[in-house]
Design an enzyme around this catalytic site. Structure first.
Site, short mmCIF file in Angstrom:
data_model
loop_
_atom_site.label_atom_id
_atom_site.label_comp_id
_atom_site.label_asym_id
_atom_site.label_seq_id
_atom_site.Cartn_x
_atom_site.Cartn_y
_atom_site.Cartn_z
CB VAL A 222 -0.90 -0.13 1.34
CG1 VAL A 222 -1.75 1.18 1.17
CG2 VAL A 222 -1.68 -1.30 1.07
CB ILE B 156 4.73 0.99 4.32
CG1 ILE B 156 3.93 0.62 5.58
CG2 ILE B 156 4.60 2.46 3.89
CD1 ILE B 156 2.52 0.57 5.62
CE LYS B 157 4.82 -0.36 -5.16
NZ LYS B 157 3.75 -0.56 -6.23
CG LEU B 158 7.75 4.47 2.13
CD1 LEU B 158 8.54 4.59 3.27
CD2 LEU B 158 6.65 5.51 2.26
#
Ligand code: G3P
Length: 221
Positions: A60, A86-88
């Protein structure tokens, strides 16, 4: 090689899950926008994906621009479901946020990776996954597969002190899948349209048609 589905479309996820071939899902702001979803429903939509894909990693993406906001976003999104990753983006802000979230045990998938140094820096910062893009290199007349090969080779040289996996992303064709698998890429995240193409072959269709024709003869004998 594992297959992740690169989509935020619930029907596509349900169908690929029924096939039994995917072990995760990756989303991004563009893929969520394609579903027609709005900001108010974002968390609920991601929660639904996580529930459909229970026990599988679901990336996400945070759209925050400062490390502080990415960390806050990451902590909030991690509460949506236990399988959220978590996609960063890879950037100084993204690395700072990845370092902080990883220290809290929140897994991060660093995205928009195009080079070996970006890949190594993301993993040193604590990323659990990195997503090197293939197709977008091809879009600018460069060789995305060659870049992914270099990243896989470089990463294999080192121990990052935690489990790391490379997600070949921006995978557009069955040939990209073949090449990612041959180089030993851990995961390919694939749009559903490409996954459907990957199942097909004209000789499979021709063979099936002839089997069906011959079976009619058996039934009529
Ligand atoms: O998940 C990000 C990546 O797969 C995007 O692919 O086709 O938009 O370059 P593409």
């Amino acid at each position: 090689m594992q297959f992740f589905l690169d989509t935020a479309n619930l029907d596509e996820i349900r169908e690929a899950l029924n096939w039994g071939v995917i072990t995760g899902v990756t989303t991004n702001p563009t893929l969520y926008a394609k579903t027609g979803g709005n900001l108010a429903h974002f968390d609920d939509h991601m929660r639904t994906i996580c529930e459909l894909c229970e026990g599988m990693p679901v990336s996400v993406e945070s759209t925050a621009t400062t490390a502080q906001d990415m960390i806050a976003d990451g902590r909030r999104l991690a509460h949506i479901a236990p399988n959220v990753v978590i996609k960063l983006p890879v950037s100084p802000e993204g690395l700072t946020a990845t370092h902080a979230l990883a220290a809290e045990g929140i897994p991060v998938n660093m995205t928009l990776i195009f080079t070996v140094p970006q890949a190594l820096l993301a993993l040193r910062a604590g990323a659990r996954y990195i997503s090197p893009f293939v197709g977008r290199f091809d879009d600018i007349a460069e060789d995305g597969v060659e870049q992914l090969t270099s990243i896989c080779a470089a990463v294999q040289n080192y121990d990052f002190g935690h489990k790391v996996e490379i997600i070949g992303a921006s995978i557009r064709t069955p040939q990209h899948i073949t090449q990612a698998a041959l180089m030993g890429c851990d995961i390919a995240t694939v749009p559903f349209s490409t996954l459907k193409k990957a199942v097909q072959h004209p000789l499979t269709d021709r063979g099936l048609a002839s089997f069906m024709e011959d079976w009619k003869k058996v039934e009529q004998a």
